[in-house]
Design an enzyme around this catalytic site. Sequence first.
Site, mmCIF file in Angstrom:
data_model
loop_
_atom_site.group_PDB
_atom_site.id
_atom_site.type_symbol
_atom_site.label_atom_id
_atom_site.label_comp_id
_atom_site.label_asym_id
_atom_site.label_seq_id
_atom_site.Cartn_x
_atom_site.Cartn_y
_atom_site.Cartn_z
ATOM 1 N N ASP A 429 0.840 -1.192 0.000
ATOM 2 C CA ASP A 429 0.000 0.000 0.000
ATOM 3 C C ASP A 429 0.882 1.252 0.000
ATOM 4 O OD1 ASP A 429 -2.981 0.866 0.505
ATOM 5 O OD2 ASP A 429 -1.758 2.164 1.784
ATOM 6 N N GLU A 472 -4.812 2.326 -4.337
ATOM 7 C CA GLU A 472 -3.353 2.343 -4.231
ATOM 8 C C GLU A 472 -2.813 1.064 -3.599
ATOM 9 O OE1 GLU A 472 -4.838 4.388 -0.426
ATOM 10 O OE2 GLU A 472 -5.476 4.110 -2.506
#
Length: 562
Positions: A429, A472
């Site tokens: 992430d 993301e």
Amino acid sequence: MSEEKKSEVARKLELLKLRFKDKATTDIGLLQSAVGRFRAGEVCASDIASVYHSLHRLAGSAGTFGYTALGEEARSLEMMVKPLIGSDDGPSDSALAPEQVRDVINPAFASRIANLDSLLSLEQDSVRPQSAASPLRVGGSPDESVVLIVDPDQDLARDLMCGLEFHGFLANVFPSMDSALANGLAGVSALIVRDELVIRERATFNAMADMPPVICVGAEDSFLGRYALAERGIDGFVCEPVDIPVLADYMARLISDHNEGHSSRVMIVDDDPELLEHYGLVLENGGMDVRRVNDPAQILTVLSEFRPDIVLMDVQMGQFSGPSLARMLRFDPEWLGLPIIFLSSEEDREFQVEALSQGGDDFLAKPVSDAFLLRAVSVHCYRARQLDKLASRDSLTGLLKHSLAKSEIQKEHARCMRLNQTSVVAMLDLDHFKQVNDRYGHRTGDIVIKGLANLLRHRLRTSDVIGRYGGEEFVVVLPDCPVEDAHRVLQSVCDHMAGIVFSGGDREFSVTLSVGLASLGDYPTSDDALEAADQALYRRKQGGRNGVTVSGDESTSVGTVS
């Protein structure tokens, strides 16, 4: 392809030609005997069908082995006999009118059949490996993208080199084209060349064999300038000042398309063993992975095992019809989108359209030259992969979509449990990504996401699975990889990500990455392993971000605090 390999291909092609010549000699002898019986008044439906099919085979295959005149004569004679056939099942004895047979099998026809022997001694088109055009190169190692930067300004070139290395490219700097090309292009993934050099040296890349993608860098951007570069075979252009993350993404896509063009998987279905082997050699000589099927009854088994990009299929194979086989394959939803290309010496356009309506996608008329076959198959394979990407790949990054990534995790977990293998799943992430979108806009945010995707492609193995899990967040599966090795590799990814400089308007910034990983075999299901990796990622976030945390390791000291 090495000289030794080329020599071996040439030897095999020459042997195939000899086998064809022996077989054609036998066929011509049978044709002459059948015509002799016709002239003697012995009219038999099976003989008529045999003559037709023998001529059909010669028309379709003679040109492939270099006997163009024989193929053309066989085609002409075949068209004369075709009206006697009537239906696909052939004529019946009761339907044959002796006067109709005599009108076709007349003295002139018999004379032309007798002359086929002489045409077999005329070899118009010599068959050689190079007749398949310039073989498509496989390229360098897919785990390492080597880039040559050609620019007289060595300082600018070195700045570009340093920037690209953070994205996983191994760059080398040269002052001129001659120095860059001195050692050849084996293993080179791309060239970045100053546009002035291309124009000044009148460099042309269109006809150069084994040429990887070429991107020009220039200080000015204009229509005429771009057109002049396109004329010389350039694949892309970027204007200074160079946005390195954008260039890296652009170059990664060109390299991916280029490399995929050399990894085509082709299944050929044909009951003629010489043609089957010849087509296979030509395509293998072009860098393709080929599976040959001589018995149509094996087609479903081979499809499931080989999973080709496209299928080349003869229209008629004994008792089996190519169009009927294509329709049968479409019974299974898995093969609905599989391109099927028919091969046949049938020139009737209505017949071809009817065959395509049964489930085919294109029609290649025999004889097909080696060069045309290789080019046509390359184009079809490329288009097939592009369509597959639309269905299975994330449009922004080109990585696997969420659902397919989860499916791959399940497959690898099952393999680990069955074979007692050690594999790792990791959740990744981007840190504080919302702030990137808020400060610099979503377009810049997309560049950051693509930057991480390209970095993962270059830093991980081709056997590793990479997917975009959402937003993301990314997921990675590393097969046959101890946890310690996975930790080291993914920490390297974190370090490189932190070193990439992105541009947001007039400001520059960097983005860090957090990773949580878990050993797949330590959990009863793939979902449990994925949850463990996600929890490790959460602890990484809580412990300072910018690093890697392993499931079960409560320490979060690895990495630096962002």
